[in-house]
Scaffold this active site. Structure first.
Site, short mmCIF file in Angstrom:
data_model
loop_
_atom_site.label_atom_id
_atom_site.label_comp_id
_atom_site.label_asym_id
_atom_site.label_seq_id
_atom_site.Cartn_x
_atom_site.Cartn_y
_atom_site.Cartn_z
N LYS A 159 118.18 -27.06 -2.41
CA LYS A 159 117.82 -27.18 -3.46
C LYS A 159 116.03 -27.34 -3.10
O LYS A 159 115.96 -28.41 -2.50
CB LYS A 159 118.11 -28.42 -4.42
CG LYS A 159 120.02 -28.44 -4.54
CD LYS A 159 119.86 -27.00 -5.81
CE LYS A 159 120.68 -27.05 -6.87
NZ LYS A 159 121.16 -26.13 -7.51
N ASP A 184 118.30 -22.53 -2.75
CA ASP A 184 118.28 -22.87 -4.91
C ASP A 184 116.89 -23.14 -5.16
O ASP A 184 116.62 -24.02 -5.43
CB ASP A 184 119.40 -23.57 -5.45
CG ASP A 184 119.60 -23.28 -6.89
OD1 ASP A 184 118.53 -22.77 -7.37
OD2 ASP A 184 120.69 -23.24 -7.39
N GLU A 210 117.89 -18.26 -4.68
CA GLU A 210 118.59 -18.20 -6.14
C GLU A 210 117.80 -18.49 -7.20
O GLU A 210 117.33 -19.62 -6.72
CB GLU A 210 120.25 -18.89 -5.58
CG GLU A 210 121.07 -19.49 -7.01
CD GLU A 210 122.06 -20.21 -7.19
OE1 GLU A 210 122.70 -20.51 -6.24
OE2 GLU A 210 121.98 -20.97 -8.29
N ASP A 235 121.51 -17.05 -11.07
CA ASP A 235 122.50 -17.85 -12.11
C ASP A 235 121.21 -18.30 -13.60
O ASP A 235 122.58 -17.70 -14.54
CB ASP A 235 122.00 -19.61 -11.19
CG ASP A 235 122.82 -20.35 -12.13
OD1 ASP A 235 124.18 -20.58 -13.23
OD2 ASP A 235 123.13 -21.18 -11.29
N LYS A 257 129.53 -19.29 -13.41
CA LYS A 257 129.99 -20.89 -13.64
C LYS A 257 130.34 -20.66 -14.61
O LYS A 257 130.45 -20.50 -15.39
CB LYS A 257 129.30 -22.14 -13.66
CG LYS A 257 128.22 -21.44 -12.60
CD LYS A 257 126.46 -23.35 -12.44
CE LYS A 257 125.38 -23.32 -11.43
NZ LYS A 257 124.80 -24.00 -11.83
MG MG Z 1 121.82 -22.41 -8.91
#
Ligand code: MG
Length: 344
Positions: A159, A184, A210, A235, A257
């Site tokens: 992240k 991400d 991402e 995303d 997701k």
């Molecule tokens: Mg993500």
């Protein structure tokens, strides 16, 4: 048929920080659907505040959603349940997903098959999940990376979205020279920052990036995509199958997701829509229990990338699901019908 639901809270192993904030627990709502022969389907919602849901909003709409299940009263007819839920609750995708999972688990159990076999999928096509290293100080990210490698994970998702991104990525790369690294940014960068960052991320051998820019900045995503050396995954920009045509010319990978899509049938629709638009597909997750992650794991044979570490990030999970030794989503090890979920 009868139904029930309950809230559970699980502590995370580490405080989990992304560009938007920190979370220390995962609140989930577990759903059970009983048929008249005593078979029980289990599912769960892992609501995300980013998409306007909490355990409280899930609980608020759940009686209306479960009333649909009882009204349809046909454990095999998941399509009718999902369509019916859409008519009573338009939004609240995590809540609808919980019911969808429980109904799929029940239907596959009644058929006596693991869910992937019920869907006609090949367990040999499964793949490895990434394991996420949340934002932290460099020392802690180093420790978390070493620990992840000790557990056998070979693909790490890092992240970013801070004012010290290069330091953090360098820390992880130095600790894991051979790991596959994905990044991400969770919408944190401006388009120009993203293009600049992707230049050096490429030098560190990152596999893809991402959600570099805010979801609402659709032109920004295109700007980045057209200038990026690395593949771009969408995303926050990709919620349901209906979003796929709008992102198809500005990313390489659609990241679905279950908690965004509203159900397993919609998740499969997104996968096939993305493929038809020439995109690769990843399935990610929230910080979730195996009570819901297990269902996503059965989609693995349809994916190019899996990011299904939701339960791996928990300090405790009351549910076992699809085994993930060293990060491999091991569908061949599922020796029970349904999603394989059972309460510990
Ligand atoms: Mg993500």
């Amino acid at each position: 048929m009868n139904t029930e639901f309950e809230r559970r809270e699980f502590p995370l192993e580490y405080p989990f920080t992304i560009s938007r904030g920190t979370q220390t627990t995962a609140e989930v709502v577990v759903v059970r659907v009983h048929d008249d022969e005593g078979t029980v389907g289990i599912g769960a919602a892992g609501p995300s505040a980013h998409y306007g849901e909490t355990a409280g909003t899930v609980e608020a709409v759940m009686p209306d959603l479960l009333a649909v299940v009882e009204r349809v009263d046909d454990p095999e007819n998941v399509a009718k349940v999902e369509a019916g839920m859409r008519t009573v609750v338009e939004d609240n995708p995590a809540a609808r997903t919980a019911v969808s999972i429980a109904c799929h688990d029940l239907a596959a159990k009644r058929a006596g098959l693991p869910l992937y076999q019920y869907w006609g999928l090949d367990a040999e096509d499964s793949l490895d999940t990434s394991y996420t290293i949340g934002i932290d100080d460099a020392e802690t990210m180093h420790e978390k990376t070493v620990e992840a490698l000790d557990r056998g994970y070979t693909t790490l998702k890092v992240k970013l979205g801070t004012d010290r991104d290069e330091e953090l990525l360098e820390t992880v790369r130095n600790a894991a020279p051979d790991a596959t690294l994905r990044v991400d940014a969770n919408e944190a960068w401006t388009p120009k920052e993203a293009v600049r960052n992707i230049e050096w991320l490429d030098d560190y051998g990152v596999e893809f990036v991402e959600q570099p820019v805010p979801a609402e900045h659709t032109e920004g995503l295109k700007y980045v995509y057209e200038r990026s050396k690395l593949p771009i995954a969408a995303d926050e920009s990709c919620i349901t199958a209906d979003d796929v045509p709008n992102i198809a010319d500005r990313c390489d990978i659609a990241n679905l997701k279950l908690m965004k899509t509203g159900g397993l049938r919609e998740a499969k629709r997104l996968i096939h829509t993305a493929r038809a638009h020439g995109l690769e597909v990843m399935c990610g997750c929230m910080a979730e229990s195996n009570a819901s992650i297990a269902a996503a794991a059965h989609l693995a044979p349809l994916l190019d990338y899996a990011d299904l570490d939701g339960s791996l990030l928990l300090d405790r999970d009351d549910f076992a699901g699809v085994p993930m030794p060293a990060g491999h989503v091991d569908l061949q090890a599922v020796d029970r019908p349904g999603t394989g979920v059972q309460e510990n």
